[in-house]
Design an enzyme around this catalytic site. Structure first.
Site, PDB file in Angstrom:
ATOM      1  CD  GLU A 163      38.540 126.828  81.232  1.00 51.46           C
ATOM      2  OE1 GLU A 163      39.606 126.180  81.092  1.00 51.46           O
ATOM      3  OE2 GLU A 163      37.747 126.610  82.169  1.00 51.46           O
ATOM      4  CG  HIS A 200      43.177 124.842  84.032  1.00 49.96           C
ATOM      5  ND1 HIS A 200      43.044 125.265  82.733  1.00 49.96           N
ATOM      6  CD2 HIS A 200      41.906 124.588  84.470  1.00 49.96           C
ATOM      7  CE1 HIS A 200      41.757 125.281  82.395  1.00 49.96           C
ATOM      8  NE2 HIS A 200      41.050 124.866  83.437  1.00 49.96           N
ATOM      9  CD  GLU A 201      40.800 122.934  87.749  1.00 54.82           C
ATOM     10  OE1 GLU A 201      39.940 123.728  88.188  1.00 54.82           O
ATOM     11  OE2 GLU A 201      40.656 122.321  86.669  1.00 54.82           O
ATOM     12  CG  HIS A 209      38.689 127.542  87.182  1.00 56.88           C
ATOM     13  ND1 HIS A 209      37.898 128.281  86.332  1.00 56.88           N
ATOM     14  CD2 HIS A 209      39.085 126.449  86.467  1.00 56.88           C
ATOM     15  CE1 HIS A 209      37.828 127.672  85.154  1.00 56.88           C
ATOM     16  NE2 HIS A 209      38.533 126.565  85.212  1.00 56.88           N
TER      17      HIS A 209
END
Length: 509
Positions: free
Chosen positions: A303, A273-274, A277
């Site tokens: 996001e 997930h990160e 970003h």
């Protein structure tokens, strides 16, 4: 109008943009340091330091010279890139200049104190240490909204008119409400059907009741996952924090995750997930650093990148066909875990998941809706901050059929209300857009996307996302960027279709 005066005015706009963004990025570094490196005794001074940085940013953003330069450029004939820079700086200047310095300083001080207060409250599992400063923050933001647009719904104002990293302009709250309503209507019965299903997934494939997954080996495994995704280590630092995050810019991203010795999925899904970003920050064009063209297009768009890589890459069966051998290499005790087992494990729909960042793709959005309903009620004075723990637990029981036993399981699990308001809408907007981008990419790429993932060749996927989303920075408005990338306006239809198809197959619905 003399061309030299236009040129000088534009230089002034860019100079101020550079200073504003440098201060914002430095404040983010201070936040990273407070969670990763700072000794516990540093908290009181850190709050003051971050307040000073925020105050300086505000003063650069509201400087009279910047206002005068924007006036000069009001009717200037600018090329498209310069016009986009001026448009975005003007939007932030207009908002920031509406807010008195004293109020902005107070909000900065509250934000800094609140984040440290959240960490202390988490340590003691005690909402009462965090609740008062949350109330203080919400009250200050209502004042902020009244200055920015006294005739509008204040919650709409704090959603659509924010400045800086947490902003998400050009996606109206009415659209958000429509998306939330569609998800309520579609996901609640789908989740109920799954809970009634007799299908028995391999839910424990990557779990260990005995805590067999030591953290150091997990760190190596997570770095291997980042290598597979093509992370640029020359521009990234990867650490551990109480709550995963990624802050940075095209030259330097500070990325974190957290580990659970009984569960490999918490760190792996959080890390991927990160990574999304981080990939966005790296995908911005370095030549535009310091201007809006080198900045992400808002928290919801940001996001979409993290949710895309977490869910549409990291939770696919193709990814686990590729990555399960690497998991076995690091943890030989999992030698009997098949790619299908791992796929089922990371995609199970939980009956009892209390923690948002660990939630599956479906119940996740009930976590977001719950939080948004609470913050709207608090913002509109329908509840008091001290009521939040009980209300939170009641809503968890209503929406997910479970009741947290501690504040850390419930209302203290996220730090967002220490700084961000609205704090959670962007997560669902991002998930919805991720599915829409995934559909557009699959239609556009010549290669089969699942084959690319299965073979560990994510380069074309990343290149598509960079070309269609990341590199544009704030050149387009958010609604325009979505249309440019996908050919249509933001819609929840693709996410709903994706959820029905994927989970219908998993649970034999």
């Amino acid at each position: 109008m003399a061309s030299e005066s236009v040129e000088q005015a534009y230089r002034t706009v860019v100079e101020h943009s550079n200073r504003v963004l440098d201060l914002e990025k430095t404040n983010q570094l201070m936040r990273w340091d407070s969670d990763v490196m700072m000794p516990p005794g540093g908290a009181p001074a850190r709050a003051s330091q971050r307040t000073t940085l925020s105050a300086a940013r505000h003063r650069y953003l509201t400087d009279d010279d910047l206002g005068a330069a924007l006036d000069v450029l009001a009717d200037a004939d600018l090329d498209d890139e310069r016009a986009a820079v001026v448009r975005e700086v003007r939007r932030e200047y207009t908002t920031a200049a509406s807010v008195p310095d004293a109020l902005n300083d107070r909000i900065s001080d509250i934000n800094s104190r609140a984040h440290e207060g959240w960490k202390a409250a988490r340590e003691d599992d005690d909402w009462s240490q965090f609740g008062p400063v949350v109330a203080e923050h919400f009250a200050a933001k209502k004042e902020w909204a009244a200055h920015v647009d006294p005739d509008a719904d204040p919650y709409e104002v704090v959603w659509s008119q924010r400045t800086g990293y947490l902003a998400q302009p050009h996606l109206p709250l009415e659209l958000v409400d429509d998306i939330f309503e569609q998800l309520r209507e579609e996901l609640v019965p789908l989740i109920a059907s799954i809970q009634d299903s007799d299908v028995d997934l391999a839910t424990d494939a990557l779990h260990s009741a005995d805590g067999d997954f030591d953290v150091e080996t997990q760190k190596e495994l997570n770095r291997a996952a980042l290598d597979a995704l093509g992370l640029d280590w020359d521009r990234t630092r990867f650490d551990v924090a109480p709550h995963p995050f990624s802050f940075g810019h095209p030259y330097d991203v500070r990325m974190t995750t957290r580990y659970d010795e009984s569960d490999l999925t918490e760190a792996l899904t959080g890390t991927i997930h990160e990574f999304g970003h981080t990939a966005y920050a790296h995908g911005l064009e370095q030549e535009h650093y310091g201007t809006p063209l080198g900045e992400p297009r808002g928290v919801g768009i940001h996001e979409s990148q993290s949710r895309f890589f977490e869910n549409h890459v990291g939770r696919t069966e193709a990814f686990w066909e590729f990555f399960t051998p690497t998991v076995r290499e690091h943890f030989p005790a999992l030698a009997d875990v098949s790619p299908r087992d791992a796929y089922e494990c990371v995609n199970q729909v939980f009956d009892d998941n209390y923690i948002r960042v660990d939630a599956d793709e479906l119940t996740y959005h009930m976590h977001i809706i719950l939080r948004t309903e609470i913050e709207r009620d608090l913002f509109h004075d329908r509840i008091d901050a001290e009521e939040i723990p009980a209300l939170w637990n009641d809503k968890m029981a209503e929406y997910l059929g479970i009741r947290p036993e501690t504040d850390n399981e419930g209302c203290l699990q996220d730090p967002h209300w220490s700084q961000s308001l609205p704090g959670f809408i962007g997560y669902t907007i991002g998930s919805v857009l991720a599915a829409q981008l995934d559909a557009a990419m699959r239609a556009d790429l010549d290669a089969d996307v699942d084959d690319l993932i299965r073979e560990g060749r994510v380069g074309p996927i990343r290149e598509w996302m960079t070309e269609n989303v990341q590199r544009h920075g704030q050149y387009y408005r958010a609604d325009e960027l979505v249309r440019q990338a996908t050919g249509e306006s933001l819609t929840a239809d693709y996410f709903v279709e994706y959820a029905r198809e994927k989970y219908g197959a998993l649970y034999d619905l």
